[in-house]
Design a protein around this motif. Structure first.
Motif: not given
Length: 85
Positions: A53-58, A42-48
């Motif tokens: 808010t920039i979200t977490a991304e699988f 899981i990392g930081h997304s580039v999408h809000a």
């Protein structure tokens, strides 16, 4: 031989299905899920999200997720809405 091939494909398909689904509208990007994932999937997304808010991304390109659910258990906002094993 026909049955062996199809059994293997079925087994591989089940393995590929492991993972999580993050509800980006609930995620506040606290980073807890990122820290607790034993495989760092899981990392930081580039999408809000809708709140800006920039979200977490699988991020599991190699199908390493085992569906342990540590991320979902630790999420304070209940943003991880599905864990597949």
């Amino acid at each position: 031989n026909y049955y062996k091939e199809h059994f293997f494909l079925l087994s591989a398909k089940i393995f590929i299905m492991s993972g999580i689904v993050i509800d980006s509208d609930k995620c506040k990007n606290c980073g807890i899920c990122i820290e607790v994932c034993p495989f760092k999937l899981i990392g930081h997304s580039v999408h809000a999200n809708i709140h800006g808010t920039i979200t977490a991304e699988f991020q599991d390109k190699d199908n390493k997720c085992k569906g342990c659910a540590l991320c979902a258990i630790m999420c304070p906002d209940i943003a991880i809405k599905e864990v597949r094993k």
